[in-house]
Enzyme design. Sequence first.
Site, PDB file in Angstrom:
ATOM      1  N   LYS A  91      36.616  73.996  24.443  1.00  0.00           N
ATOM      2  CA  LYS A  91      35.528  74.137  23.270  1.00  0.00           C
ATOM      3  C   LYS A  91      35.941  73.058  22.132  1.00  0.00           C
ATOM      4  O   LYS A  91      34.861  72.835  21.578  1.00  0.00           O
ATOM      5  CB  LYS A  91      35.717  75.622  22.695  1.00  0.00           C
ATOM      6  CG  LYS A  91      34.907  76.755  23.650  1.00  0.00           C
ATOM      7  CD  LYS A  91      34.703  78.154  23.073  1.00  0.00           C
ATOM      8  CE  LYS A  91      34.236  78.928  23.941  1.00  0.00           C
ATOM      9  NZ  LYS A  91      34.099  80.334  23.612  1.00  0.00           N
ATOM     10  N   LYS A 149      31.263  77.110  35.329  1.00  0.00           N
ATOM     11  CA  LYS A 149      30.821  78.549  35.401  1.00  0.00           C
ATOM     12  C   LYS A 149      29.464  78.691  34.625  1.00  0.00           C
ATOM     13  O   LYS A 149      28.981  77.790  33.823  1.00  0.00           O
ATOM     14  CB  LYS A 149      31.789  79.459  34.804  1.00  0.00           C
ATOM     15  CG  LYS A 149      31.749  79.217  33.244  1.00  0.00           C
ATOM     16  CD  LYS A 149      32.621  80.561  32.609  1.00  0.00           C
ATOM     17  CE  LYS A 149      32.470  80.473  31.000  1.00  0.00           C
ATOM     18  NZ  LYS A 149      33.065  81.238  30.211  1.00  0.00           N
ATOM     19  N   LYS A 176      26.509  81.671  28.765  1.00  0.00           N
ATOM     20  CA  LYS A 176      25.514  81.789  27.748  1.00  0.00           C
ATOM     21  C   LYS A 176      25.247  80.953  26.935  1.00  0.00           C
ATOM     22  O   LYS A 176      23.940  80.645  26.169  1.00  0.00           O
ATOM     23  CB  LYS A 176      25.464  83.136  27.124  1.00  0.00           C
ATOM     24  CG  LYS A 176      26.838  83.584  26.592  1.00  0.00           C
ATOM     25  CD  LYS A 176      26.698  84.996  26.031  1.00  0.00           C
ATOM     26  CE  LYS A 176      27.851  86.002  26.252  1.00  0.00           C
ATOM     27  NZ  LYS A 176      29.015  85.581  25.525  1.00  0.00           N
TER      28      LYS A 176
HETATM   29  P1  TYM Z   1      32.202  86.581  27.100  1.00  0.00           P
HETATM   30  O1  TYM Z   1      31.228  86.941  25.804  1.00  0.00           O
HETATM   31  O2  TYM Z   1      32.133  84.931  27.077  1.00  0.00           O
HETATM   32  O3  TYM Z   1      31.899  86.937  28.218  1.00  0.00           O
HETATM   33  C1  TYM Z   1      31.568  88.536  28.511  1.00  0.00           C
HETATM   34  C2  TYM Z   1      32.121  88.831  29.677  1.00  0.00           C
HETATM   35  O4  TYM Z   1      31.501  88.201  30.832  1.00  0.00           O
HETATM   36  C3  TYM Z   1      32.411  87.645  31.710  1.00  0.00           C
HETATM   37  N1  TYM Z   1      31.933  86.200  32.141  1.00  0.00           N
HETATM   38  C4  TYM Z   1      31.662  85.908  33.447  1.00  0.00           C
HETATM   39  N2  TYM Z   1      32.097  86.532  34.656  1.00  0.00           N
HETATM   40  C5  TYM Z   1      31.753  86.052  35.790  1.00  0.00           C
HETATM   41  N3  TYM Z   1      31.152  84.816  36.029  1.00  0.00           N
HETATM   42  C6  TYM Z   1      30.625  84.086  34.832  1.00  0.00           C
HETATM   43  N4  TYM Z   1      30.288  82.813  34.917  1.00  0.00           N
HETATM   44  C7  TYM Z   1      31.068  84.763  33.570  1.00  0.00           C
HETATM   45  N5  TYM Z   1      30.902  84.295  32.252  1.00  0.00           N
HETATM   46  C8  TYM Z   1      31.523  85.356  31.341  1.00  0.00           C
HETATM   47  C9  TYM Z   1      33.653  87.009  30.872  1.00  0.00           C
HETATM   48  O5  TYM Z   1      34.858  86.740  31.402  1.00  0.00           O
HETATM   49  C10 TYM Z   1      33.796  88.504  30.033  1.00  0.00           C
HETATM   50  O6  TYM Z   1      34.323  89.287  30.770  1.00  0.00           O
HETATM   51  N6  TYM Z   1      36.742  86.556  24.967  1.00  0.00           N
HETATM   52  C11 TYM Z   1      35.747  87.207  25.642  1.00  0.00           C
HETATM   53  C12 TYM Z   1      35.434  88.492  24.651  1.00  0.00           C
HETATM   54  C13 TYM Z   1      36.521  89.377  24.385  1.00  0.00           C
HETATM   55  C14 TYM Z   1      37.070  90.333  24.819  1.00  0.00           C
HETATM   56  C15 TYM Z   1      38.194  90.988  24.308  1.00  0.00           C
HETATM   57  C16 TYM Z   1      37.123  90.618  26.431  1.00  0.00           C
HETATM   58  C17 TYM Z   1      36.719  89.427  22.903  1.00  0.00           C
HETATM   59  N7  TYM Z   1      37.862  90.417  22.755  1.00  0.00           N
HETATM   60  C18 TYM Z   1      38.900  91.969  24.653  1.00  0.00           C
HETATM   61  C19 TYM Z   1      38.005  91.540  26.899  1.00  0.00           C
HETATM   62  C20 TYM Z   1      38.809  91.985  25.764  1.00  0.00           C
HETATM   63  C21 TYM Z   1      34.622  86.452  25.909  1.00  0.00           C
HETATM   64  O7  TYM Z   1      34.377  85.538  25.076  1.00  0.00           O
HETATM   65  O8  TYM Z   1      33.629  86.896  26.874  1.00  0.00           O
END
Ligand code: TYM
Length: 342
Positions: A122, A206, A209
């Site tokens: 990033k 991957k 969004k």
């Molecule tokens: P975020 O918002 O990017 O994504 C949300 C969830 O979706 C999963 N994910 C995917 N799984 C499979 N294939 C993909 N292409 C894909 N893209 C996203 C992510 O792994 C996530 O589970 N840092 C985290 C948010 C967060 C969090 C937390 C998660 C903040 N605090 C505490 C768990 C516990 C994030 O950016 O997810």
Amino acid sequence: MQRPQSPAPRIMKRVFSGVQPSGSLTLGNYLGALRNFTKLQHEAECLFCVVDLHALTVPQDPKELYQRTLDVARIFVACGIDPKQATIFVQSHVPAHSELSWLLECTTYDGELRRMTQYKDKAAKQEVVTSGLLTYPVLMAADILLYQTDEVPVGDDQKQHLELARDIAVRVNNRFDEAIFKVPKPYIPPRAAGGRIMNLQDPMEKMSKSAENPRGNIALLDPPDAIRRKIKSAVTDSGREIYYDEENKPAVSNLMVIYSLCSGDSLEEIQDKYAGSGYGKFKEDLAEVVVETITPIQKRFAELSEPGVIEDILSDGRKKAEPLAIPTLERFQDRLGLLARS
Ligand code: TYM
């Protein structure tokens, strides 16, 4: 004054996960995470959080962030998370997340954060890198550790962040010779079960969004025709055969995983069904299976648009989450030597 003690043991396991309101949620988010949230709500005490503070680590338009925060919560419910079963809330509504994050930053090393691959990726794309982007995984650790979480369902891109959260918990517990934080376990599906859904235009990236090219992502709110178009133009691998081989057939393997998770058919069943039929028919059917999965979510999403409905759910969620968070924060503050509030 009595010192804050460990919480009483729980019978049911506790699950915490978060989703950033940083773009339009994708099929990757659904298959890798949200789908599992809906399953876990029946077997655990679940907290699902819209992590708005994490979204601020890169520039955001305030109006869009506001709307997307509500929309992510609506998508949670539209995907099947029942607000009576699980707690749905917004991260910034429980200030203990930010407070614990600072305390944990003071126990985390700069080198640990600079090694995080997501930070490196990033940071390379930003003109200006904020310190929030670097300390992002510490806030994530705070989210998880604040609730004495047993299990964290996420996609496999969050594995390294979760390992850091575990390291921080162990370090603090060792330092005080007391189980201040529960050491959380990851709940990460293997790739063939949705742990990493790939971009339809580039199976080495991957599905994300925040990706620049939306043609490779299926957004959960994409209209059915857009979904059909995106799947039709998805890249495929050389050869015409349809079989699962992540290394040599990454594009087709990704499409097969999506098909399998949306239809319930196993990868073997899909391979048998399309033996000799080529990519065209397979993609046509895949588009319909995806549309069938997403349409009910979109319908429920639209039904939740009445003003006040999602806001009430989030307000109830905050009331349930905050009392669970405070005791852990207060205990850690006490052990660090911070003066108790009288
Ligand atoms: P975020 O918002 O990017 O994504 C949300 C969830 O979706 C999963 N994910 C995917 N799984 C499979 N294939 C993909 N292409 C894909 N893209 C996203 C992510 O792994 C996530 O589970 N840092 C985290 C948010 C967060 C969090 C937390 C998660 C903040 N605090 C505490 C768990 C516990 C994030 O950016 O997810």
